[in-house]
Design a protein around this motif. Structure first.
Motif, PDB file in Angstrom:
ATOM      1  N   GLN A 190      -8.792   5.177  17.134  1.00  0.00           N
ATOM      2  CA  GLN A 190      -7.804   3.970  17.644  1.00  0.00           C
ATOM      3  C   GLN A 190      -7.395   4.557  18.849  1.00  0.00           C
ATOM      4  OE1 GLN A 190      -5.736   3.159  14.287  1.00  0.00           O
ATOM      5  NE2 GLN A 190      -6.985   1.473  13.617  1.00  0.00           N
TER       6      GLN A 190
ATOM      7  N   GLU B 292      -5.886   4.626   1.125  1.00  0.00           N
ATOM      8  CA  GLU B 292      -4.806   5.270   0.234  1.00  0.00           C
ATOM      9  C   GLU B 292      -5.477   6.566  -0.434  1.00  0.00           C
ATOM     10  OE1 GLU B 292      -1.931   2.144  -1.840  1.00  0.00           O
ATOM     11  OE2 GLU B 292      -3.950   1.772  -2.517  1.00  0.00           O
TER      12      GLU B 292
ATOM     13  N   GLU C 274     -10.900   8.766   7.668  1.00  0.00           N
ATOM     14  CA  GLU C 274      -9.500   8.664   8.097  1.00  0.00           C
ATOM     15  C   GLU C 274      -9.341   9.194   9.375  1.00  0.00           C
ATOM     16  OE1 GLU C 274      -5.778   6.993   6.641  1.00  0.00           O
ATOM     17  OE2 GLU C 274      -7.585   6.050   7.259  1.00  0.00           O
TER      18      GLU C 274
ATOM     19  N   LYS D 198     -11.297  11.551   3.819  1.00  0.00           N
ATOM     20  CA  LYS D 198     -10.368  12.225   4.564  1.00  0.00           C
ATOM     21  C   LYS D 198     -11.037  11.920   5.926  1.00  0.00           C
ATOM     22  CE  LYS D 198      -6.797  13.932   4.863  1.00  0.00           C
ATOM     23  NZ  LYS D 198      -5.665  13.480   5.357  1.00  0.00           N
TER      24      LYS D 198
ATOM     25  N   ARG E 285     -11.346   7.400  11.847  1.00  0.00           N
ATOM     26  CA  ARG E 285     -10.631   5.938  12.148  1.00  0.00           C
ATOM     27  C   ARG E 285      -9.271   6.274  13.258  1.00  0.00           C
ATOM     28  NH1 ARG E 285      -6.091   3.387  10.893  1.00  0.00           N
ATOM     29  NH2 ARG E 285      -5.410   5.259   9.546  1.00  0.00           N
ATOM     30  N   VAL E 286      -8.585   7.279  12.941  1.00  0.00           N
ATOM     31  CA  VAL E 286      -7.600   7.530  13.907  1.00  0.00           C
ATOM     32  C   VAL E 286      -7.909   7.974  15.267  1.00  0.00           C
ATOM     33  CG1 VAL E 286      -5.578   9.245  14.205  1.00  0.00           C
ATOM     34  CG2 VAL E 286      -5.913   8.264  12.065  1.00  0.00           C
TER      35      VAL E 286
ATOM     36  N   TYR F  46       1.042   3.998   1.737  1.00  0.00           N
ATOM     37  CA  TYR F  46       1.137   4.331   2.906  1.00  0.00           C
ATOM     38  C   TYR F  46       2.284   3.692   3.887  1.00  0.00           C
ATOM     39  CZ  TYR F  46      -2.849   1.282   4.004  1.00  0.00           C
ATOM     40  OH  TYR F  46      -3.604   0.233   4.088  1.00  0.00           O
TER      41      TYR F  46
ATOM     42  N   ASP G 265     -11.400  -2.157   2.586  1.00  0.00           N
ATOM     43  CA  ASP G 265     -10.580  -1.496   3.793  1.00  0.00           C
ATOM     44  C   ASP G 265     -11.470  -0.512   4.802  1.00  0.00           C
ATOM     45  OD1 ASP G 265      -8.390  -2.929   2.868  1.00  0.00           O
ATOM     46  OD2 ASP G 265      -7.608  -0.936   1.521  1.00  0.00           O
TER      47      ASP G 265
ATOM     48  N   LYS H 235       1.059  -1.103   0.011  1.00  0.00           N
ATOM     49  CA  LYS H 235       0.095  -0.159   0.053  1.00  0.00           C
ATOM     50  C   LYS H 235       0.951   1.359  -0.112  1.00  0.00           C
ATOM     51  CE  LYS H 235      -4.179  -1.835   0.381  1.00  0.00           C
ATOM     52  NZ  LYS H 235      -5.263  -1.643  -0.602  1.00  0.00           N
TER      53      LYS H 235
ATOM     54  N   PRO I  14      -6.567   1.637   7.255  1.00  0.00           N
ATOM     55  CA  PRO I  14      -6.065   2.741   6.652  1.00  0.00           C
ATOM     56  C   PRO I  14      -6.329   2.561   4.951  1.00  0.00           C
ATOM     57  CG  PRO I  14      -4.571   1.764   7.903  1.00  0.00           C
ATOM     58  CD  PRO I  14      -5.362   0.736   8.022  1.00  0.00           C
TER      59      PRO I  14
END
Length: 313
Positions: free
Chosen positions: A312, A268, A305, A302, A308-309, A79, A260, A77, A266
């Motif tokens: 976590q 891309e 993302e 975005k 998600r961050v 990242y 994903d 990937k 994560p």
């Protein structure tokens, strides 16, 4: 030809497995967890074009990598690119060819900066793959094409050797003299498919059934405009094929980005959408008013993302 496959995930495991079955000299560069899976269960591929069960395929972990290879096949990937380059750097010598199968274009510059421009080939693959919980690789369609070529388009002796190594190995190996154009065309297709199915959280067929065709075509047109601005205009017959695939009623097509998202992984978004935005005409000029289709899907993805961050932490 000695071939190093970086990772034994979906793409690397599939093409590496086909090459192993064809008797090629292949070694997988893997992490400890994947090494344990390969030792325990072997390399497993379930495909409509023929299953693979290869017990204990040759593999090595980064700390033990101490020799150079002729060809490095890279399918991580975007990242993970920096970490991947660190892991396979000992395998790269002056004559080593790196064949990346990443989407987009930014990775070509990053590979050339880390190694040398002469080390880097152009490449792409057309295949739909996933992995199940056991680590088995699942081939989800009946297409398995891998295209490659010199970035200059020249038929050099070394690229002919790559073609010889990849031919007759259970997949469609296509030596291209216009690999950069083909990579741009695929990027336009993937950015549209991933942007639509990822931001809508739905298949192409469901988006079209919800009167989303205009958004699909608008996004594809914006991506094609970026490609044309870069000097690699999408060929008319290719664009027509993309339009038919991306507006097909009842299509179950989804991008791997959606899978994903559904597993909370994560994505891309920067490599596929953010870099496309950065390359469009007038990218440095602030724009007010209505969001473009690219801006819309970028904001949506975005936001995923960011959530998600945050979750976590």
């Amino acid at each position: 030809m000695r071939i190093l496959i970086v990772g034994a995930g979906a793409i690397g495991g599939y093409f590496g497995g086909r090459l192993l079955e064809a008797g090629r000299d292949v070694t997988f560069l893997v992490r400890p967890g994947r090494a344990e899976e390969l030792d325990r269960s072997g390399l497993i591929v379930r495909s409509p074009l023929g299953n693979i069960l290869y017990p204990s395929p040759p593999h090595v972990m980064a700390p033990m990598l101490d020799q150079t290879f002729d060809l490095v096949l890279l399918s991580c990937k975007a990242y993970d690119l920096d970490a991947a380059m660190d892991s396979f750097a000992p395998a790269v010598g002056p004559e080593t060819m790196i064949l990346p199968l990443l989407n987009g274009m930014a990775h070509l510059d990053r590979l050339a900066e880390r190694f040398t421009p002469d080390n880097v080939l152009g490449g792409q693959c057309l295949i739909s793959l996933d992995r199940d919980a056991s680590g088995a690789i699942l081939h989800l369609n009946d297409t398995n094409q891998l295209s490659f070529g010199e970035l200059s388009g020249v038929l050099t002796p070394r690229i002919l050797k790559v073609a010889e190594a990849l031919q007759h190995a259970g997949f469609d190996a296509n030596l291209s003299q216009q690999i950069i154009l083909e990579m741009w065309e695929k990027w336009c297709f993937i950015a549209t498919g991933a942007g639509i199915t990822g931001s809508m959280r739905a298949s192409i067929g469901d988006v079209i059934a919800s009167d989303g065709e205009a958004l699909v075509l608008r996004l594809l047109a914006e991506c094609a405009s970026v490609a044309e601005h870069a000097g690699h205009a999408v060929r008319s017959e290719v664009r027509q094929r993309f339009q038919a695939m991306l507006t097909s009623r009842g299509s179950k097509m989804t991008a791997s980005m959606l899978r994903d998202i559904e597993r909370g992984a994560p994505i891309e978004v920067e490599h596929l959408i953010g870099d496309m935005i950065a390359r469009r005409p007038g990218a440095d000029t602030p724009v007010s008013g209505e969001l473009s289709a690219l801006d819309f899907v970028y904001l949506n993805l975005k936001s995923y993302e960011a959530r998600r961050v945050r979750e976590q932490k």
